[in-house]
Design an enzyme around this catalytic site. Structure first.
Site, PDB file in Angstrom:
ATOM      1  N   ALA A   1     -75.576  -2.523  -6.956  1.00  0.00           N
ATOM      2  CA  ALA A   1     -74.219  -2.822  -7.419  1.00  0.00           C
ATOM      3  C   ALA A   1     -73.795  -1.984  -8.611  1.00  0.00           C
ATOM      4  CB  ALA A   1     -74.111  -4.301  -7.757  1.00  0.00           C
TER       5      ALA A   1
ATOM      6  N   HIS B   1     -70.599  -5.554 -14.074  1.00  0.00           N
ATOM      7  CA  HIS B   1     -71.821  -5.148 -14.775  1.00  0.00           C
ATOM      8  C   HIS B   1     -71.471  -4.066 -15.786  1.00  0.00           C
ATOM      9  CE1 HIS B   1     -74.071  -7.358 -11.744  1.00  0.00           C
ATOM     10  NE2 HIS B   1     -73.429  -6.678 -10.807  1.00  0.00           N
TER      11      HIS B   1
END
Length: 244
Positions: free
Chosen positions: A115, A200
């Site tokens: 990711a 993130h």
């Protein structure tokens, strides 16, 4: 015949299989195994591409695939890692949290960026020396199995523990730790009902500068615990390995 082996027929495995059917990944046959045979049968029934269902990993490896993709769980990695190491096959591990306490020296082992991205820059900086690196992951409570109605920090610590406490949600922390080792990655996990995307943020200070990376990914529609980008990063890596 160029075969691909697949362990796990969930969200990531399904996206990968669909990419093969669309000829984004070129192979002749997909050999699949899932501890839940119904998932394997569902996957086979949804596609026209040749799919062979096997009853265990030993049978999958006996089919002589060129590449095997693990898209099941950290438990599946621990149960089958030694078999993959002994087989004459390249293999991609998606559940990277399991790799933190395993020997990762094999040149046949591969893991995708998942990711996040920028792993090439991060690993290059690690060679020179990293002073500090921090990962802040912010997800909707549903993606973390939480029910909080206000922003809440659910974990602060290091990548190794985060990957164990959140085995489905924080493989990204493990991937980062594997990329920059032996530097330890500080991790903060935030459960935030106001966000819809898995976000993130990586902040790093190294010998010759600083890096700030941010990724905001839609959750996979069939599995909110993982980002859709994780499946596509595996597809890209599979393309490279098959072409090689």
């Amino acid at each position: 015949m160029k075969r691909v082996g697949l362990i796990g027929c969930g969200a990531i495995g399904t996206v990968l299989a669909e990419a093969i059917e669309r000829k984004l990944v070129l192979c002749d046959e997909l050999v699949v195994f899932d501890v839940d045979d119904a998932k394997a049968q569902k996957l086979k029934g949804a596609l026209k591409f040749p799919i062979r269902i096997v009853s265990n990993v030993e049978e999958l490896l006996a089919s002589k695939p060129k590449v095997v993709v693990e898209a099941a769980s950290q438990q599946a990695v621990h149960e089958n890692y030694s078999k993959l190491l002994k087989a004459d096959v390249d293999f991609i591990i998606m559940s990277t949290g399991a790799l933190l306490d395993l020997d990762t020296s094999s040149c046949r082992l591969h893991f995708s960026s998942g990711a996040i991205g920028g792993l090439d820059a991060l690993s290059s900086a690690a060679l020179a020396g990293i002073d500090e690196i921090t990962l802040t992951s912010r997800k909707n409570p549903k993606a973390l199995g939480k029910t909080n109605t206000k922003e809440n920090i659910v974990y602060e610590g290091y990548a190794e523990e985060a990957a164990k406490l959140f085995p489905r949600e924080m493989n990204v922390a493990a991937t980062l730790a594997l990329t920059v080792k032996p530097t330890r990655v500080k991790v903060r996990v935030v459960s935030d009902p106001a966000v819809k995307r898995n976000t993130h943020e990586i902040q790093m200070k190294w010998r010759f500068g600083e890096m700030q990376l941010r990724f905001a990914n839609d959750p996979h529609p069939d599995n909110p615990h993982t980002s859709a980008l994780a499946a596509w990063s595996a597809i890209k890596l599979l393309q490279v390995l098959l072409q090689g």
